[in-house]
Scaffold this active site. Structure first.
Site, PDB file in Angstrom:
ATOM      1  CG  HIS A  17      -1.945  -1.060   1.289  1.00  0.00           C
ATOM      2  ND1 HIS A  17      -2.191  -1.819   2.408  1.00  0.00           N
ATOM      3  CD2 HIS A  17      -2.808  -1.488   0.343  1.00  0.00           C
ATOM      4  CE1 HIS A  17      -3.160  -2.673   2.151  1.00  0.00           C
ATOM      5  NE2 HIS A  17      -3.552  -2.502   0.908  1.00  0.00           N
ATOM      6  CE  LYS A  41     -12.780  -6.820   2.634  1.00  0.00           C
ATOM      7  NZ  LYS A  41     -11.490  -6.375   2.099  1.00  0.00           N
ATOM      8  NE  ARG A  94      -3.027  -8.136  -4.223  1.00  0.00           N
ATOM      9  CZ  ARG A  94      -3.774  -8.371  -3.162  1.00  0.00           C
ATOM     10  NH1 ARG A  94      -3.220  -8.529  -1.988  1.00  0.00           N
ATOM     11  NH2 ARG A  94      -5.084  -8.477  -3.274  1.00  0.00           N
ATOM     12  CB  SER A 131      -4.595  -6.464   4.577  1.00  0.00           C
ATOM     13  OG  SER A 131      -4.064  -5.257   4.083  1.00  0.00           O
TER      14      SER A 131
HETATM   15  O1  PNS Z   1      -9.307  -2.910   0.384  1.00  0.00           O
HETATM   16  P1  PNS Z   1     -10.696  -3.340   0.032  1.00  0.00           P
HETATM   17  O2  PNS Z   1     -11.389  -3.871   1.265  1.00  0.00           O
HETATM   18  O3  PNS Z   1     -10.723  -4.297  -1.110  1.00  0.00           O
HETATM   19  O4  PNS Z   1     -11.490  -1.992  -0.401  1.00  0.00           O
HETATM   20  C1  PNS Z   1     -12.802  -2.076  -0.893  1.00  0.00           C
HETATM   21  C2  PNS Z   1     -13.408  -0.681  -1.157  1.00  0.00           C
HETATM   22  C3  PNS Z   1     -13.355   0.193   0.089  1.00  0.00           C
HETATM   23  C4  PNS Z   1     -12.635   0.004  -2.266  1.00  0.00           C
HETATM   24  C5  PNS Z   1     -14.863  -0.939  -1.635  1.00  0.00           C
HETATM   25  O5  PNS Z   1     -15.516  -1.689  -0.675  1.00  0.00           O
HETATM   26  C6  PNS Z   1     -15.643   0.334  -1.908  1.00  0.00           C
HETATM   27  O6  PNS Z   1     -15.427   0.992  -2.911  1.00  0.00           O
HETATM   28  N1  PNS Z   1     -16.585   0.676  -1.005  1.00  0.00           N
HETATM   29  C7  PNS Z   1     -17.441   1.838  -1.166  1.00  0.00           C
HETATM   30  C8  PNS Z   1     -18.886   1.391  -1.422  1.00  0.00           C
HETATM   31  C9  PNS Z   1     -19.366   1.658  -2.839  1.00  0.00           C
HETATM   32  O7  PNS Z   1     -19.213   2.755  -3.347  1.00  0.00           O
HETATM   33  N2  PNS Z   1     -19.956   0.627  -3.467  1.00  0.00           N
HETATM   34  C10 PNS Z   1     -20.595   0.711  -4.767  1.00  0.00           C
HETATM   35  C11 PNS Z   1     -19.711   0.931  -5.949  1.00  0.00           C
HETATM   36  S1  PNS Z   1     -18.582  -0.332  -6.322  1.00  0.00           S
END
Ligand code: PNS
Length: 163
Positions: A17, A41, A94, A131
């Protein structure tokens, strides 16, 4: 200078990150790291510990001038992007598996609000790090000190000690 949002759970924030953050900033962007609540999560670090460890890392790495940390409010990522004036989302890839996970989200964000996602290929030095694997290795007694910035490692050890 354009603003980009680097969203994620960051549980914990890894050297992968950090590399992504550095590279997004080096492209000339103001970077906002948006730390999600991720209530669905099963994580380890609470929001405060994740945010504090990222802030500590940015200070240590001399990135706090161009990168800031914010909590991602519950709701749509594109609404947050609008609120902070961000033109795009940045995510790391990745592998093909990541792309399969990211593609529908990127398409949805573009559909909802014309917010584009910029993908940076994860440096091969970090492409095996996630993570969730860091949490697992740490929980099973493995050494994760070369996968995390110091403040993340401290946060992980503190959380593991109290849980
Ligand atoms: O590191 P992660 O847990 O894979 O991150 C996921 C994240 C935060 C990028 C994703 O859950 C997110 O975009 N959440 C916001 C909710 C949202 O906008 N959802 C609808 C469109 S995809």
């Amino acid at each position: 200078m354009s603003t980009v949002v680097l969203p994620g759970s960051f549980d914990p924030f890894t050297l992968g990150h950090l590399d992504l953050t550095r590279r997004a900033a080096a492209l000339g962007h103001r970077v906002i790291i948006a730390v999600s609540h991720n209530p669905s999560k099963k994580g380890l670090l609470d929001l405060e510990a994740r945010t504090a460890s990222i802030t500590g890392t940015l200070v240590q790495e001399d990135l706090s001038g161009t990168v800031e940390v914010r909590t991602l409010p519950q709701g749509l990522l594109v609404d947050f992007c609008r609120e902070v004036g961000a033109q795009a989302v940045v995510r790391g890839l990745r592998s093909q598996l990541d792309l399969a996970y990211e593609e529908p989200m990127a398409r949805m964000n573009h559909h909802l609000a014309d917010v584009d996602t910029v993908f940076l290929l994860t440096d091969s030095a970090w492409s095996h790090i996630s993570s969730s694997l860091v949490r697992e290795v740490h929980a099973l007694g493995g050494d994760v000190s070369d996968m995390l910035p110091g403040p993340s490692l401290d946060a992980l050890r503190t959380a593991a000690a109290v849980s």
